[in-house]
Design a protein around this motif. Structure first.
Motif, PDB file in Angstrom:
ATOM      1  N   ARG A 267       0.797  -0.985   0.019  1.00 29.27           N
ATOM      2  CA  ARG A 267      -0.002  -0.124  -0.160  1.00 29.27           C
ATOM      3  C   ARG A 267       0.722   1.236   0.042  1.00 29.27           C
ATOM      4  NH1 ARG A 267      -2.824   0.548   4.850  1.00 29.27           N
ATOM      5  NH2 ARG A 267      -4.293   1.786   3.930  1.00 29.27           N
ATOM      6  N   TYR A 268       0.396   2.413  -0.531  1.00 30.42           N
ATOM      7  CA  TYR A 268       0.920   3.643  -0.657  1.00 30.42           C
ATOM      8  C   TYR A 268       0.159   4.838  -0.278  1.00 30.42           C
ATOM      9  CZ  TYR A 268       4.490   0.717  -3.165  1.00 30.42           C
ATOM     10  OH  TYR A 268       5.255  -0.248  -3.485  1.00 30.42           O
ATOM     11  N   THR A 269       0.317   5.559   1.066  1.00 32.63           N
ATOM     12  CA  THR A 269      -0.404   6.737   1.369  1.00 32.63           C
ATOM     13  C   THR A 269       0.550   7.586   2.136  1.00 32.63           C
ATOM     14  OG1 THR A 269      -0.883   5.761   3.761  1.00 32.63           O
ATOM     15  CG2 THR A 269      -2.486   5.189   1.998  1.00 32.63           C
ATOM     16  N   LYS A 270       0.302   8.859   2.032  1.00 27.60           N
ATOM     17  CA  LYS A 270       0.961   9.954   2.797  1.00 27.60           C
ATOM     18  C   LYS A 270       1.461   9.167   4.331  1.00 27.60           C
ATOM     19  CE  LYS A 270       1.426  14.649   4.250  1.00 27.60           C
ATOM     20  NZ  LYS A 270       0.578  15.859   4.298  1.00 27.60           N
ATOM     21  N   ARG A 271       0.701   8.716   5.009  1.00 27.55           N
ATOM     22  CA  ARG A 271       0.885   7.973   6.353  1.00 27.55           C
ATOM     23  C   ARG A 271       1.823   6.988   6.229  1.00 27.55           C
ATOM     24  NH1 ARG A 271       0.209   3.399   8.869  1.00 27.55           N
ATOM     25  NH2 ARG A 271      -1.488   2.707   7.191  1.00 27.55           N
ATOM     26  N   ILE A 272       1.806   6.288   5.181  1.00 28.77           N
ATOM     27  CA  ILE A 272       2.778   4.988   5.224  1.00 28.77           C
ATOM     28  C   ILE A 272       4.333   5.697   4.747  1.00 28.77           C
ATOM     29  CG2 ILE A 272       3.512   2.990   3.560  1.00 28.77           C
ATOM     30  CD1 ILE A 272       0.526   2.425   3.704  1.00 28.77           C
ATOM     31  N   LYS A 273       4.194   6.648   3.798  1.00 30.64           N
ATOM     32  CA  LYS A 273       5.470   7.323   3.437  1.00 30.64           C
ATOM     33  C   LYS A 273       6.140   7.784   4.804  1.00 30.64           C
ATOM     34  CE  LYS A 273       7.330  11.067   0.402  1.00 30.64           C
ATOM     35  NZ  LYS A 273       6.877  11.959  -0.538  1.00 30.64           N
ATOM     36  N   GLU A 274       5.349   8.476   5.488  1.00 31.17           N
ATOM     37  CA  GLU A 274       6.016   9.035   6.859  1.00 31.17           C
ATOM     38  C   GLU A 274       6.324   7.864   7.581  1.00 31.17           C
ATOM     39  OE1 GLU A 274       5.876  12.747   7.654  1.00 31.17           O
ATOM     40  OE2 GLU A 274       5.872  12.946   5.821  1.00 31.17           O
ATOM     41  N   PHE A 275       6.047   6.753   7.508  1.00 24.37           N
ATOM     42  CA  PHE A 275       6.435   5.820   8.554  1.00 24.37           C
ATOM     43  C   PHE A 275       7.702   5.162   7.823  1.00 24.37           C
ATOM     44  CE2 PHE A 275       6.780   1.879  10.363  1.00 24.37           C
ATOM     45  CZ  PHE A 275       6.415   1.719  11.681  1.00 24.37           C
ATOM     46  N   VAL A 276       7.894   5.090   6.623  1.00 20.47           N
ATOM     47  CA  VAL A 276       8.910   4.463   5.993  1.00 20.47           C
ATOM     48  C   VAL A 276      10.056   5.438   5.898  1.00 20.47           C
ATOM     49  CG1 VAL A 276       9.907   4.052   3.468  1.00 20.47           C
ATOM     50  CG2 VAL A 276       7.667   3.040   4.304  1.00 20.47           C
ATOM     51  N   PHE A 277       9.736   6.783   6.040  1.00 24.15           N
ATOM     52  CA  PHE A 277      10.900   7.922   6.027  1.00 24.15           C
ATOM     53  C   PHE A 277      11.501   8.120   7.581  1.00 24.15           C
ATOM     54  CE2 PHE A 277      10.172  10.670   2.013  1.00 24.15           C
ATOM     55  CZ  PHE A 277      10.603   9.393   1.184  1.00 24.15           C
ATOM     56  N   TYR A 278      10.390   7.850   8.468  1.00 24.93           N
ATOM     57  CA  TYR A 278      10.793   8.456   9.932  1.00 24.93           C
ATOM     58  C   TYR A 278      10.851   7.357  10.942  1.00 24.93           C
ATOM     59  CZ  TYR A 278      10.880  12.916   7.726  1.00 24.93           C
ATOM     60  OH  TYR A 278      11.196  14.060   6.939  1.00 24.93           O
ATOM     61  N   GLY A 279      10.032   6.177  10.587  1.00 14.62           N
ATOM     62  CA  GLY A 279       9.869   5.026  11.632  1.00 14.62           C
ATOM     63  C   GLY A 279       8.445   5.657  12.503  1.00 14.62           C
ATOM     64  N   ASP A 280       8.316   4.748  13.596  1.00 18.33           N
ATOM     65  CA  ASP A 280       7.302   4.886  14.252  1.00 18.33           C
ATOM     66  C   ASP A 280       7.417   5.882  15.292  1.00 18.33           C
ATOM     67  OD1 ASP A 280       4.631   4.667  15.544  1.00 18.33           O
ATOM     68  OD2 ASP A 280       5.064   2.606  15.839  1.00 18.33           O
ATOM     69  N   VAL A 281       7.517   6.997  14.902  1.00 17.95           N
ATOM     70  CA  VAL A 281       7.811   8.507  15.953  1.00 17.95           C
ATOM     71  C   VAL A 281       6.727   8.746  16.871  1.00 17.95           C
ATOM     72  CG1 VAL A 281       9.713   9.423  14.602  1.00 17.95           C
ATOM     73  CG2 VAL A 281       7.510   9.989  14.192  1.00 17.95           C
ATOM     74  N   THR A 282       7.067   9.100  17.918  1.00 16.89           N
ATOM     75  CA  THR A 282       5.969   9.615  18.861  1.00 16.89           C
ATOM     76  C   THR A 282       5.838  11.220  18.931  1.00 16.89           C
ATOM     77  OG1 THR A 282       7.549   9.740  21.087  1.00 16.89           O
ATOM     78  CG2 THR A 282       6.514   7.595  20.517  1.00 16.89           C
ATOM     79  N   GLY A 283       6.876  11.755  18.438  1.00 20.53           N
ATOM     80  CA  GLY A 283       6.705  13.285  18.518  1.00 20.53           C
ATOM     81  C   GLY A 283       7.553  13.919  19.683  1.00 20.53           C
ATOM     82  N   GLU A 284       8.097  12.986  20.616  1.00 18.57           N
ATOM     83  CA  GLU A 284       8.948  13.245  21.722  1.00 18.57           C
ATOM     84  C   GLU A 284      10.291  13.350  21.487  1.00 18.57           C
ATOM     85  OE1 GLU A 284       7.058  11.464  25.630  1.00 18.57           O
ATOM     86  OE2 GLU A 284       6.904   9.909  23.908  1.00 18.57           O
ATOM     87  N   ILE A 285      11.180  13.920  22.167  1.00 19.60           N
ATOM     88  CA  ILE A 285      12.573  13.813  21.925  1.00 19.60           C
ATOM     89  C   ILE A 285      13.394  13.775  23.137  1.00 19.60           C
ATOM     90  CG2 ILE A 285      14.453  15.474  21.457  1.00 19.60           C
ATOM     91  CD1 ILE A 285      12.324  15.279  19.060  1.00 19.60           C
ATOM     92  N   MET A 286      14.322  12.779  22.740  1.00 18.25           N
ATOM     93  CA  MET A 286      15.185  12.412  23.858  1.00 18.25           C
ATOM     94  C   MET A 286      16.019  13.248  24.500  1.00 18.25           C
ATOM     95  SD  MET A 286      15.953   8.244  22.952  1.00 18.25           S
ATOM     96  CE  MET A 286      16.605   8.818  21.201  1.00 18.25           C
ATOM     97  N   GLU A 287      16.830  13.039  25.533  1.00 17.17           N
ATOM     98  CA  GLU A 287      17.878  14.043  26.120  1.00 17.17           C
ATOM     99  C   GLU A 287      18.968  14.295  24.897  1.00 17.17           C
ATOM    100  OE1 GLU A 287      19.205  12.639  29.873  1.00 17.17           O
ATOM    101  OE2 GLU A 287      17.242  13.109  30.942  1.00 17.17           O
ATOM    102  N   ASN A 288      19.457  13.299  24.125  1.00 18.61           N
ATOM    103  CA  ASN A 288      20.441  13.647  23.158  1.00 18.61           C
ATOM    104  C   ASN A 288      19.829  14.356  21.986  1.00 18.61           C
ATOM    105  OD1 ASN A 288      18.991  11.632  22.158  1.00 18.61           O
ATOM    106  ND2 ASN A 288      20.666  10.195  21.850  1.00 18.61           N
ATOM    107  N   GLY A 289      18.587  14.740  22.025  1.00 19.51           N
ATOM    108  CA  GLY A 289      18.052  15.320  20.931  1.00 19.51           C
ATOM    109  C   GLY A 289      17.563  14.508  19.735  1.00 19.51           C
ATOM    110  N   MET A 290      17.585  13.253  19.994  1.00 16.08           N
ATOM    111  CA  MET A 290      17.068  12.228  19.044  1.00 16.08           C
ATOM    112  C   MET A 290      15.617  12.154  19.194  1.00 16.08           C
ATOM    113  SD  MET A 290      19.544  11.776  17.182  1.00 16.08           S
ATOM    114  CE  MET A 290      19.393  10.491  16.079  1.00 16.08           C
ATOM    115  N   PRO A 291      14.559  11.739  18.107  1.00 17.98           N
ATOM    116  CA  PRO A 291      13.342  11.475  18.339  1.00 17.98           C
ATOM    117  C   PRO A 291      13.207  10.311  19.123  1.00 17.98           C
ATOM    118  CG  PRO A 291      14.113  11.275  16.082  1.00 17.98           C
ATOM    119  CD  PRO A 291      15.114  11.833  16.613  1.00 17.98           C
ATOM    120  N   VAL A 292      12.114  10.111  19.887  1.00 20.41           N
ATOM    121  CA  VAL A 292      11.792   8.942  20.490  1.00 20.41           C
ATOM    122  C   VAL A 292      10.906   8.032  19.392  1.00 20.41           C
ATOM    123  CG1 VAL A 292      10.211   7.844  22.127  1.00 20.41           C
ATOM    124  CG2 VAL A 292      11.428   9.673  22.698  1.00 20.41           C
ATOM    125  N   ARG A 293      11.461   6.737  19.194  1.00 21.47           N
ATOM    126  CA  ARG A 293      10.937   5.945  18.102  1.00 21.47           C
ATOM    127  C   ARG A 293      10.474   4.682  18.839  1.00 21.47           C
ATOM    128  NH1 ARG A 293      16.103   6.856  14.397  1.00 21.47           N
ATOM    129  NH2 ARG A 293      15.674   9.009  13.618  1.00 21.47           N
TER     130      ARG A 293
END
Length: 247
Positions: free
Chosen positions: A149-175
């Protein structure tokens, strides 16, 4: 079908050439050819942070144009594409190194490189379905229910992973660890999140072993389900690698 999937190169051209040599490829007019007819798959993020992003783009484009490999983009590829289109993007998180390389080119060579990359990106699938769907290559991974399947949501997941929107102490996103819940039969080969060693869980493997952060550049050999790596020439940055429980 025999394929060597290569993880995030991030401008590490020296390591890419060494890995291809170790895998048994030999150069024929600038195109790596394997005596067994194997093909190369790139799992995205060709550029940024490393010293030779433009050489990696040119090499990848030659391979794809010659019909000797496959490519699907990662989030860094997407950001570079938007930059080259003239969109407003923040020149940071590694893009600044690629922009600096581009700025060193004369106008003609810059246009040639721009056209080469934009064609490569525009003709690439969001993720690769290879060997009749038995092998899936997706930059940051893909959920089992989304394969095919190909949707905007799937594209976002494929590019960034299962992100939560939170940021860790080292500045990396929570996945979130999507691979824990995968129960499908196709191999899913991905990268995006650097790990010190290839990480297999269920029938998924993360082969981003942080070449640009001083780790290794790794390939997954299909169907053998083996990995081959070469050491990085970059300085090691331990903070960039994700640690999983039990790893």
């Amino acid at each position: 079908m025999k394929i060597d999937v290569i993880g995030d190169v991030h401008g590490c051209y020296k390591e890419l050439t060494e890995l291809l040599d170790k895998l048994g490829y030999r150069d024929h007019d600038g195109i790596p050819i394997h005596p067994e007819g194997r093909k190369i798959s790139f799992a995205g993020d060709l550029t940024d942070r490393g010293p030779d992003s433009l050489k990696v783009i040119e090499k990848t484009a030659r391979i794809i144009t010659a019909g000797k490999g496959y490519y699907s983009p990662g989030n860094h590829c997407d950001k570079l594409y938007r930059y080259l289109k003239g969109n407003k993007v923040q020149i940071k998180h590694g893009l600044e190194t690629t922009v600096e390389e581009l700025n060193q080119l004369n106008e003609r060579d810059r246009k040639t490189l721009r056209d080469t990359f934009m064609k490569l990106y525009e003709e690439a699938p969001i993720y690769q379905e290879l060997d009749g769907g038995k092998l899936i290559v997706a930059h940051a991974g893909i959920q089992e229910k989304d394969i095919g399947r190909y949707t905007k949501r799937i594209k976002e997941f494929v590019f960034y992973g299962d992100v939560t929107g939170e940021i860790m102490e080292n500045g990396m996103p929570v996945r979130k660890d999507w691979a824990l819940h995968y129960s499908g039969q196709p191999w899913i080969v991905y990268g995006h999140t650097p790990v010190k060693n290839p990480r297999i869980i269920n029938k998924t493997i993360n082969i981003d072993t942080g070449a640009v952060f001083g780790g290794k550049l790794t390939a997954f050999r299909y169907p053998e389900a083996e990995t081959v790596s070469v050491p990085s020439s970059m300085n090691f940055d331990a903070a960039r690698f994700r640690e999983y429980p039990g790893s």
